[in-house]
Design a protein around this motif. Structure first.
Motif, PDB file in Angstrom:
ATOM      1  N   GLU A  22      14.146  43.924  41.924  1.00 44.01           N
ATOM      2  CA  GLU A  22      14.475  44.929  42.929  1.00 44.01           C
ATOM      3  C   GLU A  22      15.770  45.661  42.549  1.00 44.01           C
ATOM      4  OE1 GLU A  22      12.521  45.832  45.120  1.00 44.01           O
ATOM      5  OE2 GLU A  22      11.169  44.169  45.571  1.00 44.01           O
ATOM      6  N   LEU A  23      16.725  44.941  41.978  1.00 46.07           N
ATOM      7  CA  LEU A  23      17.977  45.572  41.542  1.00 46.07           C
ATOM      8  C   LEU A  23      17.702  46.617  40.468  1.00 46.07           C
ATOM      9  CD1 LEU A  23      20.344  42.471  41.367  1.00 46.07           C
ATOM     10  CD2 LEU A  23      20.482  44.337  42.996  1.00 46.07           C
ATOM     11  N   SER A  24      16.804  46.282  39.546  1.00 44.19           N
ATOM     12  CA  SER A  24      16.504  47.227  38.468  1.00 44.19           C
ATOM     13  C   SER A  24      15.808  48.473  39.000  1.00 44.19           C
ATOM     14  CB  SER A  24      15.645  46.555  37.395  1.00 44.19           C
ATOM     15  OG  SER A  24      14.390  46.177  37.921  1.00 44.19           O
ATOM     16  N   LEU A  25      14.977  48.317  40.044  1.00 48.01           N
ATOM     17  CA  LEU A  25      14.323  49.480  40.652  1.00 48.01           C
ATOM     18  C   LEU A  25      15.345  50.391  41.331  1.00 48.01           C
ATOM     19  CD1 LEU A  25      11.097  47.937  42.249  1.00 48.01           C
ATOM     20  CD2 LEU A  25      11.300  49.171  40.093  1.00 48.01           C
ATOM     21  N   LEU A  26      16.298  49.781  42.031  1.00 44.49           N
ATOM     22  CA  LEU A  26      17.355  50.571  42.662  1.00 44.49           C
ATOM     23  C   LEU A  26      18.165  51.322  41.594  1.00 44.49           C
ATOM     24  CD1 LEU A  26      18.637  48.091  45.403  1.00 44.49           C
ATOM     25  CD2 LEU A  26      17.680  50.355  45.814  1.00 44.49           C
ATOM     26  N   TYR A  27      18.409  50.666  40.488  1.00 51.08           N
ATOM     27  CA  TYR A  27      19.160  51.303  39.405  1.00 51.08           C
ATOM     28  C   TYR A  27      18.399  52.518  38.861  1.00 51.08           C
ATOM     29  CZ  TYR A  27      21.647  51.959  34.996  1.00 51.08           C
ATOM     30  OH  TYR A  27      22.354  52.501  33.965  1.00 51.08           O
ATOM     31  N   GLU A  28      17.086  52.365  38.714  1.00 45.58           N
ATOM     32  CA  GLU A  28      16.270  53.473  38.227  1.00 45.58           C
ATOM     33  C   GLU A  28      16.354  54.680  39.164  1.00 45.58           C
ATOM     34  OE1 GLU A  28      14.365  53.906  35.452  1.00 45.58           O
ATOM     35  OE2 GLU A  28      15.205  52.048  34.694  1.00 45.58           O
ATOM     36  N   LEU A  29      16.405  54.399  40.461  1.00 51.09           N
ATOM     37  CA  LEU A  29      16.493  55.484  41.436  1.00 51.09           C
ATOM     38  C   LEU A  29      17.836  56.219  41.368  1.00 51.09           C
ATOM     39  CD1 LEU A  29      14.828  53.892  44.610  1.00 51.09           C
ATOM     40  CD2 LEU A  29      14.013  55.895  43.385  1.00 51.09           C
ATOM     41  N   LEU A  30      18.914  55.461  41.172  1.00 52.32           N
ATOM     42  CA  LEU A  30      20.257  56.048  41.247  1.00 52.32           C
ATOM     43  C   LEU A  30      20.836  56.409  39.881  1.00 52.32           C
ATOM     44  CD1 LEU A  30      21.692  53.756  44.052  1.00 52.32           C
ATOM     45  CD2 LEU A  30      21.397  56.228  44.192  1.00 52.32           C
TER      46      LEU A  30
END
Length: 880
Positions: free
Chosen positions: A865-873
């Motif tokens: 989930e952290l990596s997905l948030l990183y991809e978004l931002l």
């Protein structure tokens, strides 16, 4: 005296020669059908006998001593005591008779429903039962009289000692002492101050109290308490006080009372006025209709006022007439309701009331006849089982037919228990349409109308619990599929039906549904699929084309844990006989793991088909209807339902578009559902793909993989190396993105359908849309929390995110939190790419930002989930 007892007394005086029903009707000034009904009732009770054929002569059975003495019951004066208010009266009786000193009672209901009248009947009943002395006190305290002076109320209630306050020049007993041995009725208890409530519940606990000014000696009193209020108990009474009142009853408003009871209330009120005036009354049809169906804000109290005024006007105008005619002009002008249409197509009959008390209007005759048919219907399953099942079913069918005929007649005569309003009619028939559609039932128009008439007439009826239990058992065994559908229908109409009436209607609806359902299909079919209506949509099509109930369906939100699916499947299987086999159609490979969890619930074989399409469901359903053996269905399924092509291996043959949302498959499926509704699938295939799988495919740089892909719709930016056109879903909300999407879809969709599709997008991809997707988190709370998270990111990285990006983050983070709560998956999954220094910093910052939410919701934001948030931002962090 009841009308039936009057008929009996008349028979006793006739003697052994007997009398015909017509002669008795003339003597009693009742109609012949009414007298015949009562005579048959006496015959059934073995209190009367008949001889001869034409004419039939009736005589009384003189040995009255064989009948138990009738107990005095004051509650018989409460209209509805054996109808809609039966449960209320039973509770009151229980409270009075409970040893040693009864139980406190609180009566809830709107102003004018009869709370004070019921309190008086409770007292009279207690006297009749001998639990209190015949001359025991009954004292009324209206708390509203002391609302602005709680100290005076304390003195009135508990008494005071001389010198307790200015003006207290002598000792005074309070109402608690005065009511010793009897009842104290607190009207408008919601006006009792919290301080006095506390003092009173001490008395309720201990049986003693102290007058005002008494500091040493406790005083005792044995008082039974009744309370009444128009308010909600939990809003106006202390919790400690409420808990000391075990019996809570609610009196219905006048308009919520059954039709027959409203008519009795009107008849009873006019009877009282006729006695006062010493004149017979004739009440015109318009007046009866108006009083029966107009809104009554003051309920029975308002009804009595209107009736009294109508009699006053009629008496003033025609005091010399032997019979006063009550016309609509005699009602107060504001209540004449000239522009209010009749509730029913047929006018209600006029009403005649005699001043000598003799009955002219018997409003329970038709409903009593209905009750007789209901008893006959319920007695069939309650009897000892017949040797011949066909005979048993024939008797049940005959009793059912007679009951339905009585119900339809009842509706035609307007003697209904529930108003035939347009809202109720629409609600009922829409629920019935949905049930018939889902289970593939062809129910005739006549049956539907009869079902509605039954619903109106029986919704609030009281029945024998034992008879209902036996009937339910019998019908569930004899017609299991029809009974199952009837229960589902009851669930759909639960908002406007309940109690024993609901159970009785379920039994009747079982027999209404039975002709449309093939009960001889031995196999059971169950469809389980992710999505809001995926399974039920396929179920409806398959059942309709099979023209009977073959499949049940379970729709599961994408975020649902497998354990929840298992529980729902188990609940379904508990009610089914699966000895001949169960066919389970599922939409995802992981659901084949169901077998290990549900095998103990099965009594036969299980076939799991992991290829859910409408065509497959229809093919399986047709074979079940045609009684194809289970093993043969399984063999053919193994060879016929294989997937010949998978797009994700680059083998798709036609043009397609891909939807992939970082926030999960659920969002992708919802987007797909919106688009598939407007775009023909035979012209453009709309496919969904997990975001990670899409990124892996792009990383492989396999051009053949996307050779048939028209464009990709996603919620995040894709690598520039991808040469397939792509669009962010949130860009559709802007003019530029909208224009681009129109150019791409123009060959496949009309302008009108494109505009309608955009409207659906707008509903789903706004803050309101985010809220609607949350299953159980409070939307307002979580949106505010996500807003704070976004603000912390902006402050740390010194960036300003635009509305489109924020909306995407609202969607992603809110659904992420709910997903982590429901799955409780705290395993750390590998991120999409190796962590850079910038990404490591982001991970540390994010863990700090989410620390409060993790603690609040008992979750852990894992590595994936952290990596997905990183991809978004990441794009905005890089720009900075």
């Amino acid at each position: 005296m009841k009308a039936q007892d009057r008929v009996y007394e008349a028979l006793v005086h006739v003697g052994n020669d007997g009398v015909t029903a017509a002669q008795l009707a003339k003597k009693l000034e009742l109609s012949r059908p009414v007298v015949s009904h009562y005579l048959n009732g006496l015959l059934k009770e073995e209190r009367a006998a008949k001889k001869g054929t034409k004419p039939v002569y009736w005589t009384a059975i003189a040995e009255r001593k064989m009948w138990p003495a009738r107990q005095a019951d004051a509650f018989q004066n409460f209209i509805g005591y054996d109808g809609s208010q039966k449960a209320v009266i039973e509770q009151c009786r229980a409270a009075v008779n409970y040893p040693p000193d009864g139980l406190p009672i609180i009566i809830n209901g709107k102003s004018g429903v009869g709370k004070s009248f019921l309190a008086g009947l409770i007292y009279r009943y207690a006297c009749d039962q001998g639990v209190i002395d015949a001359d025991a006190p009954f004292i009324i305290l209206n708390c509203a009289d002391y609302a602005n002076n709680p100290e005076l109320l304390s003195s009135t209630l508990f008494g005071h000692k001389k010198g307790a306050f200015t003006g207290a020049d002598q000792d005074k007993e309070g109402l608690l002492k005065q009511a010793d041995g009897g009842y104290l009725f607190f009207d408008e208890i919601h006006r009792l101050s919290f301080e006095n409530q506390e003092k009173l519940f001490v008395f309720m606990d201990k049986g003693h109290f102290r007058p005002i000014g008494e500091n040493k000696q406790w005083h005792t009193s044995k008082v039974r308490l009744i309370f009444a209020t128009t308010e909600q108990n939990d809003e106006v009474l202390l919790g400690t006080f409420r808990r000391r009142i075990p019996v809570k009853v609610h009196l219905r408003s006048f308009s919520a009372r059954p039709f027959s009871e409203r008519m009795q209330l009107i008849d009873n009120s006019y009877r009282q006025e006729a006695k006062k005036l010493g004149k017979d009354l004739f009440i015109q049809s318009d007046v009866v209709n108006q009083l029966c169906f107009q809104p009554m804000e003051g309920n029975i109290g308002m009804l009595r006022n209107l009736i009294q005024l109508s009699c006053a006007h009629a008496y003033t105008a025609n005091r010399d007439q032997e019979t006063l005619t009550i016309e609509q002009i005699h009602l107060p002008e504001a209540d004449q309701g000239k522009n209010i249409p009749h509730v029913f197509h047929k006018k209600l009959p006029p009403m005649q009331v005699r001043h000598d008390g003799k009955e002219q209007n018997v409003w329970n005759d038709e409903s009593s006849e209905l009750t007789r048919h209901i008893d006959a219907f319920l007695q069939v399953p309650a009897r000892e089982r017949s040797q011949k099942e066909d005979d048993e079913r024939s008797r049940l069918s005959l009793a059912f037919t007679k009951l339905v005929q009585a119900i339809v007649q009842l509706k035609q005569n307007n003697a209904l228990f529930l108003d035939d309003s347009a809202t109720v009619h629409a609600f009922f028939h829409e629920a019935l349409r949905l049930i018939c559609e889902r289970y593939g039932l062809l129910v005739s128009k006549a049956s539907k109308e009869a079902m509605y008439a039954a619903f109106l007439s029986l919704n609030d009826l009281q029945c024998s619990k034992e008879q209902l239990k036996e009937s339910e058992k019998y019908l569930a065994q004899s017609f299991p599929k029809a009974h199952y559908v009837a229960e589902k229908f009851s669930e759909k109409t639960a908002d406007i039906m309940g109690g024993q009436g609901k159970r009785l209607l379920t039994l009747l609806n079982t027999l209404f549904f039975h002709p449309a359902i093939k009960e001889n299909i031995p196999l059971h079919g169950l469809i389980v699929a992710h999505g809001r209506q995926t399974a039920s949509s396929i179920q409806a099509v398959a059942n309709q084309l099979c023209k009977t109930f073959v499949f049940e369906a379970i729709d599961m939100p994408v975020s649902t844990d497998l354990s929840e699916i298992i529980e729902k499947v188990k609940h379904y299987l508990e009610r089914q006989d699966t000895s001949e086999g169960l066919i389970l159609l599922v939409d995802m490979g992981s659901l084949t793991r169901l077998y290990s969890s549900i095998k103990n619930e099965l009594s036969g074989d299980l076939l799991v088909i992991n290829n859910l399409t409408t065509a497959v469901a229809l093919d399986v359903g047709m074979k079940m209807v045609q009684h194809v053996p289970f093993k043969k269905i399984a063999e053919q399924a193994n060879s016929n339902y294989k997937i010949n092509a998978r797009y994700f291996e680059g083998l798709t043959q036609g043009k397609n578009m891909i939807i992939s949302c970082m926030s999960g498959v659920g969002i992708s499926n919802q987007v797909r559902e919106i688009m598939a509704h407007f775009i023909p699938q035979d012209r453009l295939s709309i496919l969904t793909m997990e975001y990670k799988e899409l990124r892996d495919a792009i990383a492989r740089n396999d051009r053949s993989y996307f050779k048939q892909t028209l464009f990709i719709l996603t919620t995040s930016e894709l690598p520039s190396t991808l040469d397939v056109p792509n669009l962010n879903i949130y860009e559709i909300l802007e003019d530029k993105g909208k224009a681009y999407l129109w150019q791409v879809l123009r060959p496949f969709i009309s302008q009108r359908h494109f505009d309608l599709m955009l409207q659906d997008f707008l509903k789903n991809f706004t803050i309101e849309g985010v809220s609607n997707r949350l299953s159980f988190l409070n939307p307002k709370v979580i949106i505010n929390e996500v807003e704070q998270v976004i603000s912390l990111y902006e402050k740390y990285y010194e960036i300003a995110l635009d509305g489109k990006v924020k909306l995407n983050l609202y969607m992603h983070i809110a659904l992420m939190i709910e997903r982590l709560i429901t799955t409780k998956d705290s395993r750390t999954r590998d991120p999409l790419n190796a962590q850079s220094e910038q990404e490591q910093e982001f991970m540390a910052v994010t863990k700090e930002i989410f620390h409060t939410m993790e603690a609040k919701y008992n979750i852990r934001v894992n590595g994936y989930e952290l990596s997905l948030l990183y991809e978004l931002l990441k794009p905005f962090i890089n720009k900075k």
